[in-house]
Design an enzyme around this catalytic site. Sequence first.
Site, short mmCIF file in Angstrom:
data_model
loop_
_atom_site.label_atom_id
_atom_site.label_comp_id
_atom_site.label_asym_id
_atom_site.label_seq_id
_atom_site.Cartn_x
_atom_site.Cartn_y
_atom_site.Cartn_z
N LYS A 1 0.84 -1.21 0.00
CA LYS A 1 0.00 0.00 0.00
C LYS A 1 0.87 1.25 0.00
CE LYS A 1 -1.72 1.80 3.96
NZ LYS A 1 -1.49 3.25 4.07
N ASN A 2 1.89 1.26 0.85
CA ASN A 2 2.68 2.48 1.01
C ASN A 2 3.61 2.76 -0.16
OD1 ASN A 2 1.41 2.93 3.40
ND2 ASN A 2 3.19 2.58 4.72
N CYS B 1 -4.89 8.53 9.74
CA CYS B 1 -4.97 7.88 11.06
C CYS B 1 -4.68 8.90 12.16
CB CYS B 1 -3.92 6.78 11.17
SG CYS B 1 -4.35 5.27 10.31
N ARG C 1 1.05 14.88 13.40
CA ARG C 1 1.43 14.75 12.00
C ARG C 1 1.38 16.07 11.23
NH1 ARG C 1 -0.98 9.06 9.83
NH2 ARG C 1 1.05 8.78 8.93
N PRO C 2 2.27 16.99 11.55
CA PRO C 2 2.30 18.28 10.85
C PRO C 2 2.86 18.16 9.43
CG PRO C 2 4.10 18.13 12.43
CD PRO C 2 3.31 16.87 12.57
N VAL C 3 2.88 19.28 8.70
CA VAL C 3 3.37 19.26 7.32
C VAL C 3 4.53 20.25 7.12
CG1 VAL C 3 1.24 18.43 6.26
CG2 VAL C 3 1.57 20.89 6.60
N ASP C 4 5.16 20.66 8.24
CA ASP C 4 6.23 21.65 8.15
C ASP C 4 7.38 21.20 7.23
OD1 ASP C 4 6.47 19.71 10.20
OD2 ASP C 4 8.16 20.79 11.07
N LEU C 5 7.68 19.91 7.23
CA LEU C 5 8.82 19.45 6.43
C LEU C 5 8.53 19.53 4.93
CD1 LEU C 5 9.76 16.34 8.61
CD2 LEU C 5 10.72 18.65 8.73
N LYS D 1 14.30 15.97 10.35
CA LYS D 1 13.70 14.75 10.89
C LYS D 1 13.31 13.89 9.70
CE LYS D 1 9.71 13.54 13.71
NZ LYS D 1 8.64 14.03 14.55
N VAL D 2 13.46 12.59 9.82
CA VAL D 2 13.15 11.73 8.66
C VAL D 2 11.64 11.68 8.43
CG1 VAL D 2 13.26 9.40 7.74
CG2 VAL D 2 15.18 10.30 9.05
N SER D 3 11.22 11.97 7.20
CA SER D 3 9.81 11.86 6.84
C SER D 3 9.69 11.12 5.51
CB SER D 3 9.18 13.24 6.71
OG SER D 3 7.95 13.15 6.01
N VAL D 4 8.92 10.04 5.55
CA VAL D 4 8.71 9.26 4.32
C VAL D 4 7.95 10.11 3.31
CG1 VAL D 4 7.59 7.20 3.38
CG2 VAL D 4 8.71 7.10 5.63
N ASP E 1 5.00 0.82 11.83
CA ASP E 1 3.78 0.18 11.33
C ASP E 1 3.65 -1.28 11.77
OD1 ASP E 1 2.98 2.50 10.14
OD2 ASP E 1 3.41 1.88 8.08
N ARG F 1 -8.49 -0.41 5.01
CA ARG F 1 -7.62 0.59 4.37
C ARG F 1 -6.30 -0.03 3.94
NH1 ARG F 1 -6.07 5.09 7.88
NH2 ARG F 1 -4.83 5.42 6.02
C1 UD1 Z 1 4.44 6.99 6.19
C2 UD1 Z 1 3.59 5.76 6.07
C3 UD1 Z 1 3.10 5.31 7.43
C4 UD1 Z 1 4.25 5.15 8.38
C5 UD1 Z 1 5.14 6.39 8.40
C6 UD1 Z 1 6.42 6.20 9.20
C7 UD1 Z 1 2.58 5.88 3.88
C8 UD1 Z 1 1.34 6.06 3.07
N1 UD1 Z 1 2.46 6.03 5.19
O1 UD1 Z 1 3.60 8.00 6.73
O2 UD1 Z 1 2.40 4.08 7.27
O3 UD1 Z 1 3.78 4.92 9.68
O4 UD1 Z 1 5.54 6.73 7.05
O5 UD1 Z 1 7.14 5.11 8.74
O6 UD1 Z 1 3.62 5.60 3.34
N2 UD1 Z 1 6.47 14.85 10.46
C9 UD1 Z 1 6.65 16.17 10.82
N3 UD1 Z 1 6.51 17.12 9.85
C10 UD1 Z 1 6.18 16.81 8.56
C11 UD1 Z 1 6.04 15.46 8.20
C12 UD1 Z 1 6.18 14.49 9.18
O7 UD1 Z 1 6.93 16.48 11.98
O8 UD1 Z 1 6.06 17.73 7.75
C13 UD1 Z 1 6.62 13.81 11.50
C14 UD1 Z 1 5.37 12.99 11.72
O9 UD1 Z 1 4.45 13.64 12.57
C15 UD1 Z 1 5.95 11.74 12.33
C16 UD1 Z 1 7.30 11.60 11.63
O10 UD1 Z 1 7.60 12.89 11.08
O11 UD1 Z 1 6.16 11.94 13.71
C17 UD1 Z 1 7.34 10.58 10.52
O12 UD1 Z 1 6.26 10.82 9.64
P1 UD1 Z 1 6.33 10.47 8.10
O13 UD1 Z 1 7.52 9.61 7.83
O14 UD1 Z 1 6.17 11.72 7.33
O15 UD1 Z 1 5.01 9.59 7.94
P2 UD1 Z 1 4.07 9.51 6.67
O16 UD1 Z 1 4.84 9.76 5.44
O17 UD1 Z 1 2.84 10.31 6.93
#
Ligand code: UD1
Length: 430
Positions: A22-23, A126, A131-135, A172-175, A317, A409
């Site tokens: 899915k991801n 979820c 889960r902010p969007v600052d990054l 910070k790492v964000s997928v 996950d 989902r």
């Molecule tokens: C993706 C996965 C989700 C998984 C997560 C972490 C998909 C569809 N979803 O979610 O299943 O649990 O990776 O492996 O692939 N954050 C910020 N600012 C931002 C973006 C993120 O602070 O702008 C934080 C989030 O709140 C969280 C952390 O970074 O604490 C990691 O989040 P992120 O890796 O972005 O998760 P998703 O991509 O939403």
Amino acid sequence: MDRIRIVGGNQLHGVIPISGAKNAALPLMIASLLTDDTLTLENVPHLADVEQLIRILGNHGADISVNGRRERQGESYARTIHFTSRNIVSTTAPYELVSKMRASFWVIGPLLAREGKARVSLPGGCAIGTRPVDLFIEGLAALGANIEIDGGYIDATAPEGGLTGGRYVFPKVSVGATHVLMMAATLANGTTVIGNAAREPEVADLAKCLNAMGAKITGAGTGTITIEGVRSLSGARHRVLPDRIETGTYAMAVAMTGGDVILEDTDSSLLETALEAIRRTGAEISETNSGIRVVRNGAGIRPVDIVTDPFPGFPTDLQAQFMGLMTKSSGVSHITETIFENRFMHVQELARLGAKISLSGQTAKIEGVSRLKGAPVMATDLRASVSLVIAGLAAEGETMVSRVYHLDRGFERLEEKLTRCGAHVERVSD
Ligand code: UD1
């Protein structure tokens, strides 16, 4: 509303086909907005999140056709889907659509890169933390985008002449933000370097697909990704990689119930840390030609401590599922969640089955019990819901899981896959 009824106590024996991830499917589908040509994705799982994203892409003008294909006598419906976005008819992703699934926010990358503007609602998804969007905002700004927040929406515009290559090191790492920045940079002028990028296999899968479309990306799967912008991308054909979370979930289910199951069409290298943790609980895991075999006979479940981390660490996950497994261990284990601050909603539901879990900050202490007893429980989010299924499989009597739309989902045909291995699991529609 559907519920899942489980009568626990059976071991699992048989074969479980693993679906496409899915991801990975979600960002790959979104990448189709980057080209006016056709992107064909194979092995797309049939899930509520995929259907929702199909609606969202349609709203932007994508023409989408699905060739269902029955594979392996009805055990799995892997689908091939063609996406063609000849013209982008709308650069707005409205609240009604985006609020249902966080990943739909990611359309901001392709829309901005291809059309020079995007208006995207702040996301939902979820309820596992803020889960902010600052990054995303900082990353896109590093490519020259101007970003404003207005009435719950993000308005992003590219400078005259389009996005420009830039350098951005994630604090910070964000997928998700890595996916978005990588997609946006494919069509930027010049070269982009992303530092502290997410190393998840789904990022590498997206890069592989984008490169097949004509992008010039190196380093995906490592902490530094370099993208040389190109003028346009073409169509391609790509097979979605196996779902490592589904793989780990079923491996934990077998470790919980005991038995012998082959997980087919998957790859152990996608989840080595999790498999190692499962091995330490006492299950045997070996590789087969097309997947992995999980066996647990006789011996009890040993307690194992884990800490979630970005890839290649233990995936967040799989945290809830591992806690489900630990509820029946022969001692005390600790699980520390470092990715999301509110990802312990399954604790109180597991307690309803007789689990002994206490929370201290981001760490859960689980005192294994010798027996769980079935009870009505409620799914609270996607991965939490499947931890209740794992516990229910080993509980005495009946466990009824409500709010299974969370499960739908992310888990394709879960009840069918488990039933074929001897579990007593059925969907009850009211
Ligand atoms: C993706 C996965 C989700 C998984 C997560 C972490 C998909 C569809 N979803 O979610 O299943 O649990 O990776 O492996 O692939 N954050 C910020 N600012 C931002 C973006 C993120 O602070 O702008 C934080 C989030 O709140 C969280 C952390 O970074 O604490 C990691 O989040 P992120 O890796 O972005 O998760 P998703 O991509 O939403």
